[in-house]
Design an enzyme around this catalytic site. Structure first.
Site, PDB file in Angstrom:
ATOM      1  N   THR A 119      56.304  -9.114   5.005  1.00 62.95           N
ATOM      2  CA  THR A 119      55.309  -8.560   5.930  1.00 62.95           C
ATOM      3  C   THR A 119      55.547  -7.073   6.145  1.00 62.95           C
ATOM      4  OG1 THR A 119      55.007 -10.690   7.000  1.00 62.95           O
ATOM      5  CG2 THR A 119      54.337  -8.771   8.256  1.00 62.95           C
ATOM      6  N   GLU A 168      58.555 -11.940  16.250  1.00 61.71           N
ATOM      7  CA  GLU A 168      57.744 -11.264  15.232  1.00 61.71           C
ATOM      8  C   GLU A 168      58.315  -9.891  14.927  1.00 61.71           C
ATOM      9  OE1 GLU A 168      56.493 -13.762  14.139  1.00 61.71           O
ATOM     10  OE2 GLU A 168      54.328 -13.447  14.125  1.00 61.71           O
TER      11      GLU A 168
HETATM   12  N1  HSE Z   1      48.701  -9.201  11.388  1.00 65.01           N
HETATM   13  C1  HSE Z   1      49.935  -9.239  10.667  1.00 65.01           C
HETATM   14  C2  HSE Z   1      49.792  -8.506   9.347  1.00 65.01           C
HETATM   15  C3  HSE Z   1      50.338 -10.660  10.446  1.00 65.01           C
HETATM   16  O1  HSE Z   1      48.797  -8.757   8.665  1.00 65.01           O
HETATM   17  O2  HSE Z   1      50.650  -7.709   9.002  1.00 65.01           O
HETATM   18  C4  HSE Z   1      51.636 -10.806   9.721  1.00 65.01           C
HETATM   19  O3  HSE Z   1      51.990 -12.156   9.659  1.00 65.01           O
END
Ligand code: HSE
Length: 305
Positions: A180, A128
Site C-alpha cells: 500500500t 492502518e
Molecule cells: N484508500 C487506501 C489506498 C486503501 O487506496 O491507498 C488502502 O488499503
C-alpha cells in the site's frame, strides 16, 4: 477470565471514485479472533495461521491498536489475542483493517463496551498507519459499521453510514504483492481542478445512487480519473478483467483498495457469479495464481460469535 470471539470481515475501499473516503464490508472472507483478559498488563499476540505476521505487539496492527486502547481505558489488565487470518495480508481487501477492527471490537466488550463505534474506528486507524504509513479510515469504517460508509473527515473523524440497495461483489485476488505504501507513493500529489470536478461529480452521484437504489446511476458513477489511471499498471490484465466483467453484466468496479485485488459490483448473485467466471477465464491464461470471492455487501461489520 473473560473470553470474546469475533469474525472481522474483508472490506473494499475507494470504490472507484472515493479514494480514501468510501468503502464497504463483505460477508466473506473474514478473519477469526479470540481475546481474553490476562493479569499481566501487556498485549500477547498468538497467530494461528501461516502468514508469519509479527507477534511483537509494537509491530502487529492488532498489538498497536490494543496497546493504545488499553492505555486510554486505563485498564488494570492485559489481553491475549488469538488470530486466525483468512484474508491474506497485502490482498487489497482490508486484511490489516480486519485485524485492527476485530481486535478493538472484541476488547471493547471486555471493557463493557465503553468506546463508541467512532472511537473504535479512531483506534483502528492506528493499525492502518502501521500497515501503510497513512491514517486512512476507508477500510476500518465499513469493517466496524458494516455496509457502505463515507469518511467525511479524518480530523476530526466523521463517518457517514450510507443507505444502499442489495448488491453483490465479485473479487479476484491475483497472488502478487503490492505494498500500500508504494501504491500511495506513485499517486500525484496535486489534481487539476478539471479532474477534481469530474471526480467529485461521480462520488456525489454514487452516494445518491446508492441511497436511491438507482443501479443505472451506480454504474455511470463508478469512474475514477485520478487513482486508477496510475495504479492499474501494477495489476496484470486489469483492463481485460474490467471489460469482461462489464460484458458479463457487472455494474462497474475497479481496483480494490490499493490492489492487487479487483472488485466488481452486480445487482444479483447470478450476475456476480457470471462475472467471477469471466474473471477466472482471463487469469487462467496467465501464470499468476489467484483466488476469487462472490459476496453480498454485508450490512454488518465485525460480529460476535
Ligand atoms: N484508500 C487506501 C489506498 C486503501 O487506496 O491507498 C488502502 O488499503
Amino acid at each position: 477470565m473473560q473470553e470474546v470471539s469475533v469474525l472481522a470481515p474483508a472490506t473494499v475501499s475507494n470504490v472507484v471514485c472515493g479514494f480514501d473516503c468510501l468503502g464497504f464490508a463483505l460477508e466473506k472472507p473474514f478473519d477469526e479472533m479470540t481475546v481474553r483478559n490476562i493479569s499481566e498488563r501487556t498485549v500477547r499476540i498468538i497467530n494461528r495461521d501461516n502468514f508469519g505476521l509479527p507477534t511483537d505487539p509494537a509491530n502487529n496492527v492488532a498489538g498497536v491498536v490494543l496497546t493504545a486502547m488499553l492505555a486510554e481505558a486505563e485498564a488494570d489488565f492485559g489481553v491475549e489475542v488469538e488470530i486466525t487470518k483468512h484474508i491474506k495480508p497485502g490482498s487489497g481487501i482490508g486484511s490489516s483493517s480486519a485485524s485492527s477492527c476485530g481486535a478493538v471490537v472484541a476488547v471493547n466488550r471486555l471493557l463493557d463496551d465503553r468506546f463508541s463505534k467512532l472511537e473504535l474506528v479512531e483506534f483502528a486507524m492506528e493499525g492502518e498507519k502501521l500497515a501503510s504509513g497513512a491514517r486512512h479510515a476507508d477500510n476500518v469504517a465499513p469493517c466496524i459499521y458494516g455496509g457502505f460508509t463515507l469518511v467525511r473527515s479524518t480530523d476530526p473523524l466523521d463517518i457517514v453510514p450510507l443507505d444502499f440497495p442489495t448488491l453483490f461483489a465479485t473479487v479476484i485476488h491475483p497472488q502478487i504483492e503490492i505494498k500500500t505504501a508504494e501504491a500511495r507513493a506513485i499517486l500525484p500529489s496535486d489534481v487539476p481542478l478539471k479532474t477534481a470536478i469530474r471526480q467529485w461529480g461521480n462520488l456525489g452521484s454514487l452516494v445518491a445512487a446508492l441511497a436511491q437504489g438507482d443501479y443505472s446511476l451506480i454504474s455511470r458513477s463508478m469512474k475514477d480519473f485520478i487513482v486508477e489511471p496510475v495504479r492499474k499498471s501494477l495489476i496484470p490484465k486489469f483492463d481485460e478483467v474490467k471489460a469482461a466483467s462489464i460484458a458479463a453484466g457487472a455494474l462497474g468496479g475497479g481496483i480494490s483498495g490499493s490492489g492487487p485485488s479487483i472488485f466488481m459490483l452486480s445487482q444479483t448473485q447470478i450476475t456476480a457469479e457470471a462475472v467471477e467466471t469471466a474473471m477466472r477465464k482471463i487469469y487462467s491464461k496467465t501464470q499468476i495464481e489467484f483466488n476469487t470471492y462472490v459476496s453480498k455487501i454485508s450490512p454488518g461489520g465485525v460480529r460476535f460469535l
